[in-house]
Design an enzyme around this catalytic site. Structure first.
Site, short mmCIF file in Angstrom:
data_model
loop_
_atom_site.label_atom_id
_atom_site.label_comp_id
_atom_site.label_asym_id
_atom_site.label_seq_id
_atom_site.Cartn_x
_atom_site.Cartn_y
_atom_site.Cartn_z
N TYR A 180 0.69 -1.26 -0.03
CA TYR A 180 -0.25 -0.06 0.02
C TYR A 180 0.89 1.33 -0.04
CZ TYR A 180 -2.94 -3.73 1.22
OH TYR A 180 -3.48 -5.11 1.74
N THR A 235 -3.16 -0.06 19.50
CA THR A 235 -3.25 0.07 21.35
C THR A 235 -4.10 1.46 21.81
OG1 THR A 235 -1.13 1.00 21.73
CG2 THR A 235 -1.25 -1.46 21.55
#
Length: 352
Positions: free
Chosen positions: A195, A267
């Site tokens: 990507y 996270t």
């Protein structure tokens, strides 16, 4: 089809928000608007999650209080996976649940230096690499099938004394080992070469790799970490930034080829479950002087400290944690090693 208990748990966690949750979100909106008004700002345009500045809303989360980790999945509908996801990070590594994988290769991180900007985001210390560079830093090997381009790193750390040990900054890391938390943790985030940007890769399976380096207190600090902590003195408050030229991330790596790996998530919100985590099986070190430099960092005010910016461990939910540590081979006093022991040994009957 009869749902399993795990399915029921997931479905119940992902149900549309009930009235109490809507009230909680409204309370959060009102709280941030009040903070903006006290600061002399227009909450409709700059601070309010209900207003027109979408970017501000996406950045309005904390590690405690009404906008803390327990409420991330409620504050924004796009963050619901933070609450109901089953591949969330960080985790606690349990030694007796590790799976030795002979096919795991060594992790390779390019050694050349890169440049970028070190930022106080109000959540943590973040370094953003210059993506215009003609020589991007790449990561490969380990559990990865492709090359990954380095995007940024985050520094998580604590600011309080541990109640039992009494050591300063004894809590601060996100990942834990057998329940043990470390004073700090630095996380390198890279995106797949398939990507052309991190923003696109983070939505794809295995689109991102996170390399977690645990940090312990010691008298001989890591050279790469020293460069970072020296620079944070120029990023005292939220949105402060400073250029960081010619830093080698390879210097941050601990002197080990052993690591643990699992499939997890970001996270922080939006908690996308597209991250392959690699956690090295050895910490790097910082000293008390570096700790005090970090403790001087502040959020949006001169009072609020920046630290204690870690998310608690998330349930493993039957995920497999692999490692290249072969516990069957022992060196010294029970220390595991991947080193091959080779030699010649005569049969018992020889010379008898």
């Amino acid at each position: 089809m009869v749902p399993t208990p795990g399915d029921v748990e997931t479905l119940s966690a992902c149900q549309p928000e009930s009235s109490p949750l809507l009230l909680l979100r409204q309370a959060a909106v009102e709280a941030v608007e009040a903070d903006c008004l006290l600061a002399g700002e227009d909450p409709t345009w700059q601070c309010s999650p209900a207003g027109k500045a979408v970017g501000s809303w996406e950045g309005w989360w904390t590690y405690d209080g009404v906008s803390g980790v327990d409420h991330w999945g409620v504050l924004n509908p796009n963050w619901k996976i933070c609450k109901c996801g089953r591949k969330q990070s960080p985790i606690n590594f349990e030694p007796d649940r590790l799976l030795f994988d002979t096919h795991l290769r060594f992790v390779h991180v390019d050694k050349h230096e890169i440049s970028g900007t070190l930022n106080n985001t109000g959540h943590d210390v973040t370094f953003f690499a210059d993506q215009r560079s003609s020589s991007p830093l790449m990561v490969s090997g380990g559990p990865l099938s492709y090359q990954y381009r380095f995007e940024r790193f985050h520094l998580h750390f604590g600011t309080v004394k541990h109640q039992r040990s009494g050591f300063e900054n004894a809590t601060g890391s996100e990942h834990r080992v057998d329940g043990q938390q470390f004073p700090a943790e630095i996380q390198l985030l890279c995106y797949s070469s398939l990507y052309d940007s991190f923003e696109k890769a983070v939505h794809q399976p295995n689109g991102v790799v996170g390399i977690a380096i645990l940090i312990q207190m010691g008298d001989e600090p890591n050279r790469g970490l020293r460069i970072i902590t020296d620079a944070v003195t120029r990023t005292t408050y939220k949105d402060d930034s400073t250029p960081l030229e010619s830093i080698s991330l390879h210097l941050l790596l601990p002197q080990t080829e052993q690591f643990l790996t699992y499939e997890g998530s970001l996270t922080t919100p939006p908690c996308y479950e597209t991250v392959t985590w690699i956690v090295f099986n050895k910490p790097i070190y910082m000293n008390r002087q570096q700790l005090h430099m970090l403790k001087r960092l502040r959020k949006s005010t001169a009072v609020e400290k920046l630290g204690n910016n870690f998310r608690p461990p998330q349930p493993l939910h039957h995920r497999v944690v692999r490692t290249n540590i072969d516990f069957r081979r022992k060196v010294g006093k029970g220390c595991p090693s991947m080193k091959r022991e080779m030699g010649y040994k005569a049969s018992k009957w020889l010379g008898a």
